[in-house]
Every structure is written in structure tokens, then in C-alpha cells.
Design an enzyme around this catalytic site. Structure first.
Site, mmCIF file in Angstrom:
data_model
loop_
_atom_site.group_PDB
_atom_site.id
_atom_site.type_symbol
_atom_site.label_atom_id
_atom_site.label_comp_id
_atom_site.label_asym_id
_atom_site.label_seq_id
_atom_site.Cartn_x
_atom_site.Cartn_y
_atom_site.Cartn_z
ATOM 1 N N SER A 134 1.082 -1.477 0.004
ATOM 2 C CA SER A 134 -0.014 -0.080 0.031
ATOM 3 C C SER A 134 0.986 1.282 -0.016
ATOM 4 C CB SER A 134 -1.020 0.055 1.398
ATOM 5 O OG SER A 134 -1.636 1.384 1.427
ATOM 6 N N ASP B 48 -8.151 2.079 -7.270
ATOM 7 C CA ASP B 48 -9.440 2.213 -7.036
ATOM 8 C C ASP B 48 -10.512 2.444 -8.217
ATOM 9 O OD1 ASP B 48 -8.821 2.134 -4.465
ATOM 10 O OD2 ASP B 48 -8.927 4.341 -4.007
#
Length: 426
Positions: free
Chosen positions: A170, A314
Site C-alpha cells: 500500500s 480504485d
């Protein structure tokens, strides 16, 4: 459980002003807190994740004023670190953009801080960030499972020096470390282990840090130098760009069923990598037009793509449902970090796509989607994940419509999404 039935939509047309970016909103709030001077943030996102950040800052003694619609925030910076004489417990919901940066920022000051959240937050990893902070002298204790919240920080300040951080899970871990490094007791050299995921999100962080007067030397995303003795200084005003991930749903709508859909608040001058979603739609056959602060998508027959979408994880979710309207098999690659988001998005996406008749192959870090000849209606589970609800609104463009379970989960980033979506119907 609340349900929302979306009846078939024949064509869409219209203009949507996109609400503020979640990523920029929470970064800017934290930098404004650490800065000297008062900052006025405009187009701030009004959503659950931002409310968790604001509530925590207030609990830590930060003074701010919000406009009646919560989109303008005047915040008095602390001119340095956050400290507390009393032990503090902060509840951060399922807001990774609040949990990770606050975990790092609170190590800079003095005091005892416990960070907790919803049950899903206890499944979202934070160990790589904690390992890095410990290398700089931070005292952080896990309260349940190693590597995951909840946790307690016994803060005494952060040392300078060399630090390694894992980059392939991440980018939020590196973002958190970068934002606190200028306020460490000495220069910080960050070495990134592995391939850095979601590089455009690091670009957002660096751009905002520069706006607040801090210098970072970026060595090809493999090493970052942050010189000692720096301070954040308020630029006075910060305009929060529209959320490029949120723009993806409306652009996809235009590509699938346009008409013409124009999104404003984000365009070619954006600092967000997710605007590159429009390039993917163009590769699929959509007609895309760019302005400095707007993007227009017009409908055209769509064709499947096979792409690495690590840089737009996303927005890539929207491609997964847009693929149902494209000819051929779409492959979305290098998206392992879908698994550590609000839910395991790879597993959830595969499950729900199969409900509407798609043939799906779910890999460890990829998904292959072949649309059926005819899409089925279904009840779509959203897993308390805002992006699942918004992605599957695209099924309103099928001849059978779709039912969305727990549609209010969009409150995390886009509370009135379905109202805005309905406004596009012709």
C-alpha cells in the site's frame, strides 16, 4: 437492510461537479494541523472518512471552523507536533486515510495515543508502517494481532536516520512516513523495498507537502531524502480537487450509455493519478475530451482491454463493471492491493460479477471478466464498501436493471452519489 432498485436506463447525459478528493482532503487536514498559520481548505469532502479525521483532530486540541455544508474548513495550525498530557483513544472507523497518517504523526509529539476502528479496520494491515516508524525510535504496541490495529503509541518524538519501508502492499504507508519525516529530529532517508504500488498517490503527497513549503528529494521512487530542520507553513488557502476516483463512475456511464457526460472539478491539470482512468476508457473505444478542470466522455461501442492497472487501483474497479458492456474478455492486472481495502475487493468483485452472469477468473492479483450474452438482474451485496456500491450502479445500463444492497455505504466518500447518478438519466 435497505435496498435500492435501479431500473434500466436507456441513455445518460449531463454535467456533474465532483465532490472533493478523499485522499487530498485528509492529507491536507493533517498538513494544515502540523503547519504554522491558519489554512482555509475549500471543496473539502464531506464524508465519513473526513469526519473521523476531523473528530480526532478536535479531540487532540486542533481548532477549526466548518461551513454550514462542511466543505470549507478554516483550521488553525499547531506549528508543530500533536501532544497530549492525558491518554487519548481515537476511533477512526474504517478510514485508512486517517488511521495510517495519524499513526505516524502522533509519534512526533509527546503522549499516549490509542487508535481503534471498526472490525474491518482490525483486518487492514499497518505492520509495514509500524516497522518503519520503529526503525526511527517509535514505541508502538499492538493491542490484538501483530501488524493490525488497534494499537497504542507511546510518543516521545521521532529520530532521523535511514529507514526501510515495504512499498508493494500500500502506498499509504509511504505517504504517512513522508508526511512526518520533515518534523523528525534529524534528516530522514527512506529506502523503498520492492516495487512501489500506486505511485500517483505518492505524487499527490509530494505535491501537497511542497504546497506547505517542505522539500523532498525523490530518487526515482526508490529512495526519498527529507532534509532536517524543515517546517510546514500554511499556504493560506488549499483548494481540494474533485475526487478522480468518484469521477470514474460518471465517465464510465457516459462511455457505456452516452450521450455526453461532463465531470467538472478534475481534468488534465489534476495531481491525481486516477484521472488516467479516462485513458483506459479511450482505449476501450470511448470518445474522451479533456479540459484543464473537466473531462467529457461520450458513448461508443466498447472493446475489452488487458492492462496493468496498479497505478489506478480504485478507479480500476469501475473498469471491472464497465467490462460487462465491452466486447471480449477484459483483464485487470497487478491489483493485489484490492485485497486489503475496505473489503477483499478481488473476491467481492468476482462474486458479484458472477451473479449477473459474467464468466470470471479471480487470480491472486488479477481478474478476468467475460460478459454474458445477456446480463441477469441480481441483488448486489456491497460489503460495507462504498466503491462496490458505486461500481455496480453501472448495471442500471443493462436491460434488466439491478438492486443494490446497503446503498448508504457510499457515505464513506460520496453520500449523495445515487442522487447525482439519477440526475444523468435522459
Amino acid at each position: 437492510m435497505k435496498q435500492l432498485r435501479l431500473e434500466p436506463v436507456v441513455q445518460v447525459r449531463g454535467e456533474i461537479n465532483i465532490p472533493g478528493s478523499k485522499s487530498i482532503s485528509n492529507r491536507a487536514l493533517l498538513l494544515a494541523t502540523l503547519a504554522q498559520g491558519t489554512t482555509t481548505l475549500t471543496n473539502l469532502l464531506d464524508s465519513d472518512d473526513i469526519r473521523h479525521m476531523l473528530a480526532s483532530l478536535k479531540q487532540l486540541g486542533v481548532e477549526y471552523r466548518l461551513s454550514h455544508n462542511n466543505t470549507v474548513c478554516e483550521l488553525a495550525g499547531l506549528g508543530g507536533v500533536m501532544s497530549s498530557k492525558q491518554a487519548q483513544t481515537l476511533f477512526l472507523g474504517n478510514a485508512g486515510t486517517a488511521m495510517r497518517p495519524l499513526c505516524a504523526a502522533l509519534t512526533l509529539g509527546q503522549g499516549e495515543f490509542t487508535l481503534t476502528g471498526e472490525p474491518r479496520m482490525e483486518e487492514r494491515p499497518i505492520g509495514d508502517l509500524v516497522d518503519a516508524l520503529r526503525q526511527l525510535g517509535a514505541n508502538i504496541v499492538y493491542l490484538k494481532n501483530d501488524g493490525f490495529p488497534p494499537l497504542t503509541i507511546n510518543a516521545t518524538g521521532l529520530n532521523g536516520g535511514d529507514v526501510e519501508i515495504v512499498g508493494d502492499l500500500s502506498s499509504q504507508f509511504l505517504t504517512a512516513l513522508l508526511m512526518v519525516a520533515p518534523l523528525a529530529k534529524g534528516s530522514v532517508n527512506i529506502h523503498v523495498k520492492g516495487e512501489l504500488v500506486s505511485k500517483p498517490y505518492i505524487d499527490i503527497t509530494l505535491a501537497l507537502m511542497a504546497q506547505f513549503g517542505v522539500k523532498v528529494i525523490n530518487h526515482h521512487y526508490a529512495r526519498f531524502e527529507i532534509p532536517a530542520g524543515q517546517h510546514y507553513v500554511s499556504p493560506g488557502k488549499v483548494l481540494v480537487e474533485g475526487d478522480a476516483s468518484s469521477a470514474s463512475y460518471f465517465l464510465a456511464a457516459g462511455a457505456i450509455k452516452g450521450g455526453e457526460v461532463k465531470v467538472t472539478g478534475v481534468g488534465r491539470l489534476s495531481i491525481q493519478g486516477d484521472v488516467k482512468f479516462a485513458d483506459v476508457l479511450e482505449k476501450m473505444g470511448a470518445d474522451i475530451e479533456w479540459g484543464d478542470d473537466y473531462i467529457i466522455a461520450r458513448g461508443a461501442p466498447l472493446t475489452a482491454v488487458d492492462l496493468d492497472m496498479n497505478h489506478i487501483p480504485d478507479a480500476a474497479m469501475t473498469i471491472a463493471t464497465a467490462a460487462l458492456f465491452a466486447k471480449g474478455t477484459t483483464v485487470i492486472r497487478n491489483i493485489y492491493n484490492w485485497r486489503i481495502k475496505e473489503t477483499d475487493r478481488l473476491a467481492a468483485m468476482a462474486t458479484e460479477l458472477r451473479k449477473v452472469g459474467a464468466e470470471v477468473e479471480e487470480g491472486n492479483d488479477y481478474i478476468k471478466i467475460t460478459p454474458p450474452a445477456v446480463l441477469n438482474t441480481a441483488q448486489i451485496d456491497t460489503y460495507n464498501d462504498h466503491r462496490m456500491a458505486m461500481c455496480f450502479s453501472m448495471l442500471a445500463f443493462a436491460d434488466c436493471g439491478i438492486t443494490i444492497n446497503d446503498p448508504d455505504c457510499t457515505s464513506k466518500t460520496f453520500p449523495d452519489y445515487f442522487v447525482q447518478f439519477a440526475s444523468l438519466k435522459v
